[in-house]
Design an enzyme around this catalytic site. Structure first.
Site, PDB file in Angstrom:
ATOM      1  N   ARG A  45      19.974 -17.220 -15.909  1.00 57.66           N
ATOM      2  CA  ARG A  45      18.846 -17.280 -16.641  1.00 57.66           C
ATOM      3  C   ARG A  45      18.984 -15.917 -18.185  1.00 57.66           C
ATOM      4  O   ARG A  45      19.641 -14.807 -17.680  1.00 57.66           O
ATOM      5  CB  ARG A  45      17.295 -15.999 -17.130  1.00 57.66           C
ATOM      6  CG  ARG A  45      16.440 -16.014 -17.668  1.00 57.66           C
ATOM      7  CD  ARG A  45      14.817 -15.836 -17.260  1.00 57.66           C
ATOM      8  NE  ARG A  45      13.850 -16.750 -16.399  1.00 57.66           N
ATOM      9  CZ  ARG A  45      12.550 -17.105 -16.184  1.00 57.66           C
ATOM     10  NH1 ARG A  45      12.699 -15.956 -16.025  1.00 57.66           N
ATOM     11  NH2 ARG A  45      13.188 -18.798 -15.537  1.00 57.66           N
ATOM     12  N   LYS A  69      10.824 -21.494  -2.440  1.00 59.08           N
ATOM     13  CA  LYS A  69      11.366 -22.988  -3.021  1.00 59.08           C
ATOM     14  C   LYS A  69      12.599 -23.999  -2.541  1.00 59.08           C
ATOM     15  O   LYS A  69      12.481 -24.777  -1.815  1.00 59.08           O
ATOM     16  CB  LYS A  69      11.703 -22.725  -4.716  1.00 59.08           C
ATOM     17  CG  LYS A  69      12.262 -24.249  -5.026  1.00 59.08           C
ATOM     18  CD  LYS A  69      12.460 -23.713  -6.783  1.00 59.08           C
ATOM     19  CE  LYS A  69      12.711 -25.035  -7.800  1.00 59.08           C
ATOM     20  NZ  LYS A  69      12.427 -24.851  -9.265  1.00 59.08           N
ATOM     21  N   LYS A  81      18.832 -15.428  -7.645  1.00 57.80           N
ATOM     22  CA  LYS A  81      19.050 -15.818  -8.535  1.00 57.80           C
ATOM     23  C   LYS A  81      20.548 -14.859  -9.851  1.00 57.80           C
ATOM     24  O   LYS A  81      20.555 -14.203  -9.257  1.00 57.80           O
ATOM     25  CB  LYS A  81      17.321 -15.448  -9.243  1.00 57.80           C
ATOM     26  CG  LYS A  81      17.197 -16.547 -10.848  1.00 57.80           C
ATOM     27  CD  LYS A  81      16.735 -17.870 -10.132  1.00 57.80           C
ATOM     28  CE  LYS A  81      15.637 -18.204 -11.604  1.00 57.80           C
ATOM     29  NZ  LYS A  81      15.744 -19.704 -11.637  1.00 57.80           N
ATOM     30  N   ASP A 116      19.428 -21.791 -16.052  1.00 58.12           N
ATOM     31  CA  ASP A 116      18.070 -21.725 -15.941  1.00 58.12           C
ATOM     32  C   ASP A 116      17.167 -21.620 -18.166  1.00 58.12           C
ATOM     33  O   ASP A 116      18.535 -21.630 -18.734  1.00 58.12           O
ATOM     34  CB  ASP A 116      17.695 -20.192 -15.189  1.00 58.12           C
ATOM     35  CG  ASP A 116      16.353 -20.542 -15.077  1.00 58.12           C
ATOM     36  OD1 ASP A 116      14.876 -20.670 -15.904  1.00 58.12           O
ATOM     37  OD2 ASP A 116      15.898 -19.716 -14.082  1.00 58.12           O
ATOM     38  N   THR A 148      11.691 -29.515 -11.466  1.00 59.60           N
ATOM     39  CA  THR A 148      11.151 -27.868 -11.293  1.00 59.60           C
ATOM     40  C   THR A 148       9.778 -28.173 -11.989  1.00 59.60           C
ATOM     41  O   THR A 148       8.537 -27.788 -11.511  1.00 59.60           O
ATOM     42  CB  THR A 148      11.415 -27.052 -12.071  1.00 59.60           C
ATOM     43  OG1 THR A 148      13.120 -26.034 -11.452  1.00 59.60           O
ATOM     44  CG2 THR A 148      10.350 -25.598 -12.385  1.00 59.60           C
TER      45      THR A 148
END
Length: 163
Positions: A45, A69, A81, A116, A148
């Site tokens: 991100r 997930k 992440k 992301d 997603t």
């Protein structure tokens, strides 16, 4: 600021890496929640956070979510992440992307990144020039956003049916 492992969202993460490349100004957090099922996989991100603590908290929460997930999807991957801390202007330069790719590469395959919020397929192609630890490249799955979104839709649909 409390110690990292005392944060409520730490949740027994295997590792949390803070990167600060003074030359380019790239600052990032890579959180590896689990490699139990394989390398930690989760997107990067690119976001402007109110402060560093908010970025760390976001990475911790998102990486934990990726563990679940990926496990529920039956993927041979754990959860991880990354967040790249953007400045107010959200300046994204090639030098900063290269510095981030080197950070990913320094983990030796324990973390595999993908697209992301704030990152594009072109950014993933750019990262892949520096590190092989990139997923979601064009022709190899591409943008994970539609998958997603479908998962969220199916989750809401299942919850509505249950209610």
């Amino acid at each position: 600021m409390p110690a990292l492992w005392d944060l409520p969202d730490f949740d027994a993460h295997e590792s949390v890496h803070l990167f600060d490349d003074a030359k380019t100004g790239m600052r990032a957090v890579i959180a590896i929640h689990s490699t139990h099922n394989g390398p930690a996989a989760g997107g990067t991100r690119f976001w402007h956070y109110a402060d560093q603590q908010a970025a760390i908290t976001d990475a911790l929460r998102l990486s934990r979510g990726m563990s679940y997930k990926n496990a529920m999807a039956g993927l041979p991957a754990g959860g991880g992440k990354a967040v790249i801390l953007a400045d107010n202007a959200r300046t994204k330069t090639q030098d900063r992307l290269d510095a981030f790719a080197r950070a990913v590469d320094s983990l030796g395959g324990r973390y595999i990144t993908a697209q992301d919020v704030g990152m594009s397929e072109d950014d993933m192609v750019s990262l892949a020039r520096v590190t092989p630890h990139v997923a979601g490249l064009p022709g190899q799955g591409g943008d994970p956003g539609p998958y997603t979104a479908r998962g969220v839709y199916l989750g809401v649909k299942a919850a509505a049916k249950q209610a």
